[in-house]
Design a protein around this motif. Sequence first.
Motif, PDB file in Angstrom:
ATOM      1  N   ASN A  49      49.880 -31.896  -2.957  1.00 21.55           N
ATOM      2  CA  ASN A  49      50.688 -30.785  -3.442  1.00 21.55           C
ATOM      3  C   ASN A  49      49.803 -29.813  -4.209  1.00 21.55           C
TER       4      ASN A  49
ATOM      5  N   GLY B 208      48.608 -27.328  -6.826  1.00 23.33           N
ATOM      6  CA  GLY B 208      49.002 -27.044  -8.193  1.00 23.33           C
ATOM      7  C   GLY B 208      50.010 -28.025  -8.738  1.00 23.33           C
TER       8      GLY B 208
ATOM      9  N   TRP C 173      52.782 -28.680  -7.790  1.00 18.10           N
ATOM     10  CA  TRP C 173      54.174 -28.280  -7.631  1.00 18.10           C
ATOM     11  C   TRP C 173      54.836 -29.249  -6.673  1.00 18.10           C
TER      12      TRP C 173
ATOM     13  N   SER D  93      56.847 -30.608  -3.552  1.00 18.89           N
ATOM     14  CA  SER D  93      56.666 -30.009  -2.223  1.00 18.89           C
ATOM     15  C   SER D  93      57.780 -29.024  -1.878  1.00 18.89           C
TER      16      SER D  93
ATOM     17  N   TYR E 259      58.974 -26.695  -3.780  1.00 19.97           N
ATOM     18  CA  TYR E 259      58.675 -25.382  -4.369  1.00 19.97           C
ATOM     19  C   TYR E 259      57.317 -24.852  -3.927  1.00 19.97           C
ATOM     20  N   GLY E 260      56.326 -25.721  -3.957  1.00 21.54           N
ATOM     21  CA  GLY E 260      54.969 -25.260  -3.692  1.00 21.54           C
ATOM     22  C   GLY E 260      54.560 -25.511  -2.249  1.00 21.54           C
TER      23      GLY E 260
ATOM     24  N   ASP F 224      53.453 -26.575   5.507  1.00 15.86           N
ATOM     25  CA  ASP F 224      54.292 -25.452   5.098  1.00 15.86           C
ATOM     26  C   ASP F 224      54.291 -24.427   6.227  1.00 15.86           C
TER      27      ASP F 224
ATOM     28  N   ASN G 283      59.088 -25.832   3.725  1.00 14.85           N
ATOM     29  CA  ASN G 283      58.394 -27.107   3.879  1.00 14.85           C
ATOM     30  C   ASN G 283      58.854 -27.807   5.160  1.00 14.85           C
TER      31      ASN G 283
END
Lengths: 501, 154
Positions: free
Chosen positions: A60, A62, A64, A66, A68-69, A131, A193
């Motif tokens: 992941n 940063g 975050w 999965s 959100y990031g 992503d 995602n």
Amino acid sequence: MIDSIPALMVVLPLMAGVITVFTGKGDKPWAWATAITGIVFAMSIALLAEVTAHGPVTYNFGNWPSQYGIAYTIDAMNGFVLFVVSLIAAVTTYYSRLSVKDEIPNDRLHIFYALWLLTICGLLGITITGDTFNVYVLLEISSLTLYALIAMGYRRDRRALTASLRYVILGSVGASFLLLGIGYLMMITGTLNMVDMHDRLQVLIHNDEYSRTIMVAYAFLLVGLSLKLALFPLHMWLPNAYTYAPSAVTGLVAATATKVAVYMTIRFLFGIFGRDFSFGAVESSDVLLTCAGLGVLYTGIQAARQNNVKSVLAWSSLGQIGYIVIGFSLNNENGLTGSVVHILNHALIKGGMFLALGCVAYRLGGTRLTHLKGLGRKMPWTMAAFTAGGLGLIGFPLTGGFIGKWYIGLGALDAGNWLILVVIMLGSLLAVIYVFRVVYAIYFGEAEPDSVHATEAPASMVVCTWILIGMSLVCGLWSEWSVDLAANAAKAMLAGFGGAH
Amino acid sequence: MNFIEAASDHYNYWIAVIVMMIGLYGVIAKRNIVKQAISLGLFQTGIFLLYISMAVVFTPDGKMGEAPVKHSERLAADVLSVAGPVYDNPLPHVLMLTAIVVSVSILAVALAIIVNIKRCYGTVEEDEILDIEAQGLLDGPDTKSNREKAGALV
């Protein structure tokens, strides 16, 4: 360290690509690129070993979560494709030193290798990411740099420019379709995602909600990806782009770019939409099998008519892509295993053969059939590699090309599709014709005046060619390891989202 | 009536699709490669409009969402409470910032190649380029004499 490898696989070539511009003149950009691709290759082996031993790895960005990031997810499927791409990248980069010096002006070498590393970064990124929007961005990174690399072939043949422009137009239309499809999917699932998208799509499909939007998204994605993987009849950008690109670039592109697009298609069809939708609700099997089957026959005939040997191989690449598409369109384990293992074997064979042609271009300045006449005695090692690769293209038993076709054939039997089996046989016959037309010229043709004084290519180029061709022979003789890896990948993909949960 | 209502309710989607189709038509139908490249940019602009349209959020009572930056100091509290103002989804906007950069880069690469084509072929009309290629005038490297040979033809 091992935890950060997924990110480093993409970030390292990205940063290194930018730094290449400042590495200076001469062999320095090449040495830098070779070191980076070597490290990336070592990381891909570590990652593949980790995934094979302990199951999927998720990184992941940063930290975050999965949803959100951006998450990078590596499972048996893309771990395998990452290995193929970084292997080809490492070998072709080492190979490219003399070939590129010969074909690219010396004050442009640092730019060339910057673009080269960014292409590799994009290809690795498409493969590794979990992503969907990241897929689009990295697809454009690899494509944009590739357009420029292909256009750089114009100092040898100016048709590289028009070939590159055609690739820009069609490639961008394909990528835009991909962006549209991803947009429609985001509209109804609210996520980018892949794992979440898969889960929410399954619920929507099951409840029969938004079925028209899902269908539109599916159509855009399938057409966009087909353009990118050059499925007949959306292939018109490919032959000229491969033919007129600099030799080393052709070796890299032919072995990796379309393979990564194939991986993406398998990921979207099986991993995100799910096979029940892709091959149940929509019945895309018939469409894909028809396009790929016709493509195998049409491109085989075209390959036999070309006078530039690079064109012969480019058209043959389209046929081999057809086999790979046939494999996964059969929607069973044998067929998908065949597709995945053929991604590896075809990358090795076609990469090796294009590198062999690069040796010819280095010595003779061209790759027309007349250039290759009688070279069997002048450049024995290069031509032996070319011939061994040609046998692989035909699918001769004991070569790498046989394994993939064998499993795809088994898949056709499992599906009870005899027509496809006949197409595979006919395609192989056409391959016999176009390969032996060239091999005959090599060993029985009379050398042209220009090539009388040709000598064997430099050792570094021949060795790299033989690494790829030799590996394809090894994969043909001891096929267990590659088939095991491919079968794992196929099982993971058939189970929905890569067995990530 | 229903159709007209549906059309006017979603007019921004109609505009997005029309812009996209004008672009796609240009890519396919125009024989001038500069026009093809510009049409490609138009096609992608249509996609941006589609993404931005999908960011709009409606409350159940039909109120439209506001720009996320408008009440930024109250944002953290409002996310937790349902009662506060509704914000449009900022994610598609961010995605389109990236996509605009990509689109500009594509246009730049395409135009850079077109400049070189003009230099080597002396024309930007696809039919003339195909003619020159069919006559085999471009077999050979990019040298001054070769360039003049092709240029003399147009």
